[in-house]
Motif scaffolding. Structure first.
Motif, PDB file in Angstrom:
ATOM      1  N   ASN A 117      25.329  50.002   1.349  1.00  0.00           N
ATOM      2  CA  ASN A 117      25.052  50.184  -0.075  1.00  0.00           C
ATOM      3  C   ASN A 117      23.631  49.770  -0.438  1.00  0.00           C
ATOM      4  O   ASN A 117      23.007  50.370  -1.307  1.00  0.00           O
ATOM      5  N   THR A 118      23.122  48.774   0.233  1.00  0.00           N
ATOM      6  CA  THR A 118      21.750  48.357  -0.032  1.00  0.00           C
ATOM      7  C   THR A 118      20.779  49.482   0.330  1.00  0.00           C
ATOM      8  O   THR A 118      19.836  49.761  -0.420  1.00  0.00           O
ATOM      9  N   TYR A 175      28.030  45.443  -3.060  1.00  0.00           N
ATOM     10  CA  TYR A 175      27.069  44.507  -3.671  1.00  0.00           C
ATOM     11  C   TYR A 175      26.066  43.924  -2.676  1.00  0.00           C
ATOM     12  O   TYR A 175      24.912  43.722  -3.008  1.00  0.00           O
ATOM     13  N   SER A 176      26.496  43.629  -1.444  1.00  0.00           N
ATOM     14  CA  SER A 176      25.538  42.997  -0.537  1.00  0.00           C
ATOM     15  C   SER A 176      25.510  43.643   0.843  1.00  0.00           C
ATOM     16  O   SER A 176      24.722  43.269   1.686  1.00  0.00           O
ATOM     17  N   GLY A 177      26.379  44.629   1.087  1.00  0.00           N
ATOM     18  CA  GLY A 177      26.438  45.242   2.413  1.00  0.00           C
ATOM     19  C   GLY A 177      25.216  46.098   2.709  1.00  0.00           C
ATOM     20  O   GLY A 177      24.532  46.566   1.797  1.00  0.00           O
ATOM     21  N   ILE A 198      19.401  56.008  -4.898  1.00  0.00           N
ATOM     22  CA  ILE A 198      20.668  56.493  -5.449  1.00  0.00           C
ATOM     23  C   ILE A 198      21.354  55.333  -6.177  1.00  0.00           C
ATOM     24  O   ILE A 198      21.588  54.278  -5.590  1.00  0.00           O
ATOM     25  N   GLU A 199      21.634  55.544  -7.450  1.00  0.00           N
ATOM     26  CA  GLU A 199      22.258  54.470  -8.228  1.00  0.00           C
ATOM     27  C   GLU A 199      23.773  54.569  -8.119  1.00  0.00           C
ATOM     28  O   GLU A 199      24.421  55.194  -8.944  1.00  0.00           O
ATOM     29  N   ALA A 200      24.295  53.978  -7.084  1.00  0.00           N
ATOM     30  CA  ALA A 200      25.751  54.043  -6.912  1.00  0.00           C
ATOM     31  C   ALA A 200      26.218  52.797  -6.185  1.00  0.00           C
ATOM     32  O   ALA A 200      25.433  52.134  -5.506  1.00  0.00           O
ATOM     33  N   GLU A 201      27.488  52.470  -6.342  1.00  0.00           N
ATOM     34  CA  GLU A 201      28.079  51.324  -5.652  1.00  0.00           C
ATOM     35  C   GLU A 201      29.402  51.799  -5.039  1.00  0.00           C
ATOM     36  O   GLU A 201      30.484  51.460  -5.509  1.00  0.00           O
TER      37      GLU A 201
END
Lengths: 432, 291
Positions: B135-136, B130-132, B143-146
């Protein structure tokens, strides 16, 4: 020029060496405090951090100022390795005169023979046992002897962000929640939140792995009528987990992540998610009351976890003060230690500033406590906290539970598989 | 030996003694104490009953011993070859005669000077969902991934191996680099006159010259990797659900949270023997080749 640099480097390293030495000297002797003339020093170890540490220090300072016979030297230890350090130090006869222990670690400490019962001193000092909450006090009695004086209980409860809940239309005029206290009603509450909250907010802040999941599971397991994992037998417990109820509680919780999706997976810092107003609710320990309270413009309510499965029940721990046993103990120091314990419990309202529920009913009923915001809203939980099983294997069982429950919360295993594994591991650990 | 040389040797004794005493008390003695402990039921406070080889029998039957030993071995298998290749690649890059030479050397080595706690917390901040940072960045490039770098079983290993490589590759790079610089320029000059291409020079001069140091790096890497503990404990805590728990963490838990030092010492001895055997094989091999 170069020589000057050399000289200053030498001086600098000498300075470091000197400060390091004096620091080392303090560490070795442990005399970091200025014990007043004529007072006996009582060394105390505590495992607190943050707000807790500050409030405990206030109580110690007050005790030291209240008389001049004793001086409590409060030494803060690092929490992670606290028990390992405490047990090994006491085993070597080089520990403190008072220590903090959680109630669930008492069986292990008592069984190891490193604690001393304090009935004699308690009588001398005048400890009023009948002023304590019996549910909390029972945790400290072994073979009809008091081995510790409890200062609090700290159960898991729930906090809600009033503004967000109101925005979602779930707040009644009297400040209570629009929630039916049933398993379905509890889920529906969060589903409504999910629908009604703005896009960047989410219903419930809760971590996916770690001890919180275990504590929440324990709360629901107790509400379902489950009581123990193993019997309350110090050394030879047997495995008595009610597997059907255990699985029911775990499967119910698992839905929050995977079916209802009201908790985002693997939150990095769920406290800050609630504190920053991102999450509408949070389920965690009462120790966080002080944290939310000190957050500016934060409008929240504290409440017990709703009783959705019929029986009242909550996970909770208790901080207690213990008297280590030494062959060459100074009875004066020990009497002073128990006098401090008595003082600390009488001043439980100071301790409650952190959010904990004081162990003495008399304190909970006092004006000072009642005047504090929030605490009274959940103080009744103290009566129905289901404390962990009293066994020397507590810490081992705790590890096993958390590791295996985590596999359910991360969708690696079904509840059934996880509890099969738990049964196998716990039985092995306790030689059942 | 003549008398003078003997006196000269004796002069070294007072200099060696302080370290030797500390070494004796804190390293040699615990080795034997550990052996004794492994034969007893022994908790954090006291020695209890002599149980002979019972702890060793328990260990062979303990699925967690094997699972955590496998996790540690997996870590060794994943990190050793990648470490050697990466260190070699970076060393070659740092050995190039460019303006960036100092920059390369500095930046490759820099992470090594940080402590394990620092690199672990850096990793946690970068990898958290979410905030790393990671991933950002992934989301920023569309790329739409988490991805859950620390909570997913497979990705957790990728993260741990990646972080370990980034952290400790610098030291191995320096070892390769010093070896690279020791290769005499005359070799390259001679081969150039013979018409060797750059690739042939690398294949037939550089690589063979790096074999001895490569072997040292592999041995050091295997030994160090078998002792993996701190970064895993700090980043994943051995999770999810014990999937990345290394042997040393299990030993630690048995000893200090289950209060069973005897059994913990037994497993430490097992690890000790595994490392001993690996070292002997490695050293034997080396001698054979040298002869």
């Amino acid at each position: 020029m170069r020589r000057r640099v050399g000289v200053s480097l030498c001086l600098l390293s000498l300075l470091f060496l000197l400060t390091a030495c004096s620091g080392l000297g303090q560490l070795v002797s442990g005399n970091s405090a200025n014990v007043p003339d004529g007072a006996k020093e009582i060394k105390m170890w505590n495992l607190f951090a943050g707000g807790d540490a500050e409030y405990m220090q206030n109580i110690v300072d007050e005790f030291n100022a209240s008389q001049n016979e004793f001086y409590v030297n409060n030494i803060q230890q690092e929490f992670e390795e606290y028990y390992t350090k405490l047990i090994t130090s006491l085993g070597a006869g080089k520990g403190p005169d008072i220590a903090i222990s959680h109630s669930h670690t008492l069986p292990e400490l008592v069984d190891l023979g490193i604690l001393q019962h304090l009935d004699g001193y308690a009588e001398e000092v005048g400890v009023q046992w009948d002023e304590f909450n019996t549910n909390i006090l029972d945790q400290t009695v072994f073979d009809n002897q008091h081995y510790a004086i409890p200062i609090d209980t700290h159960p898991h409860i729930m906090y809600v962000n009033n503004d967000l809940i109101d925005q979602a239309g779930l707040l009644n005029k009297d400040g209570t929640l629009k929630m039916e206290e049933t398993p379905e009603g509890f889920r529906a509450f969060f589903q409504t939140l999910k629908e009604k909250l703005p896009e960047n907010n989410f219903p419930l802040a809760f971590p996916t792995v770690g001890m919180d999941g275990y504590r929440q599971w324990w709360t629901f397991y107790t509400q379902l009528g489950g009581e123990n994992i193993v019997t309350d037998d110090l050394e030879n417990p047997s495995y008595v987990l009610d597997t059907a109820k255990a699985i029911e509680a775990a499967e119910y919780m698992q839905k929050f992540w995977y079916e209802d999706e009201v908790i985002p997976l693997n939150l990095a810092d769920f406290y800050s998610d609630f504190q920053s107003g991102k999450a509408a609710t949070i389920a965690t320990g009462v120790w966080s009351t002080g944290v939310w309270e000190s957050t500016e413009d934060f409008n929240f309510t504290a409440m017990p976890i709703p009783t959705i499965f019929g029986q009242k029940g909550a996970w909770g721990g208790s901080h207690t003060l213990v008297l280590p046993a030494y062959e060459d103990a100074d009875p004066e120091v020990q009497r002073g230690a128990v006098a401090f314990m008595d003082f600390a419990t009488d001043h439980g309202a100071k301790w409650a500033q952190a959010g904990h529920i004081p162990a003495k009913d008399t304190v909970v009923e006092s004006k000072e406590f009642k005047e504090m915001a929030y605490r009274e809203d959940y103080a009744q939980v103290a009566d129905y906290v289901n404390f962990s099983d009293r066994t020397i294997y507590y810490r081992g069982i705790n590890d096993i539970m958390i590791r295996n429950l985590d596999r359910i919360w991360t969708n690696e295993a079904t509840a059934e598989q996880a509890f099969q594994q738990i049964e196998k591991e716990v039985k092995e650990l306790i030689h059942d | 030996m003549n008398k003078k040389a003997w006196i000269k040797d004796m002069k070294a004794v007072p200099f060696l003694l302080p370290f030797f005493i500390a070494y004796l008390i804190f390293t040699i003695l615990p080795i034997f104490k550990g052996l004794q402990m492994s034969l007893y039921d022994w908790n954090l406070v006291k020695k209890m009953d002599f149980v002979g080889l019972e702890n060793y029998v328990d260990m062979i039957k303990d699925p967690f011993f094997w699972q955590t030993l496998w996790n540690t071995t997996l870590f060794v298998i994943l990190t050793t070859p990648t470490m050697v290749l990466l260190a070699l690649g970076l060393a070659l890059l740092a050995n190039l005669n460019t303006k960036l030479k100092t920059f390369f050397r500095g930046s490759f080595f820099l992470p090594s000077i940080l402590s394990v706690a620092v690199i672990s917390f850096l990793a946690i901040f970068m990898l958290q969902p979410y905030s790393g940072l990671v991933n950002t960045v992934i989301q920023a490039i569309g790329i739409e991934a988490e991805p859950f770098w620390m909570a997913d079983k497979t990705l957790a290993w990728v993260s741990i191996v990646g972080v370990t490589l980034w952290w400790s590759v610098g030291f191995n790079m320096i070892l390769f680099l010093t070896s690279l610089q020791e290769i005499p320029d005359t070799y390259y000059e001679a081969s150039e006159i013979d018409g060797a291409t750059r690739w042939e020079q690398f294949r037939y001069i550089t690589l063979p010259q790096l074999i001895p140091i490569g072997r040292v790096i592999i041995l050091l890497q295997i030994l160090a990797s078998y002792k993996v503990f701190a970064q895993i404990l700090l980043i994943t805590g051995g999770g999810p659900g014990g999937a990345t728990r290394p042997l040393i963490q299990y030993i630690y838990e048995v000893g200090f949270t289950q209060n069973n030092l005897g059994y913990a010492a037994t497993m430490s001895y097992a690890l000790f023997f595994i490392l001993l055997i690996l070292s002997i094989i490695q050293l034997k091999n080396q001698r054979l080749e040298e002869n």
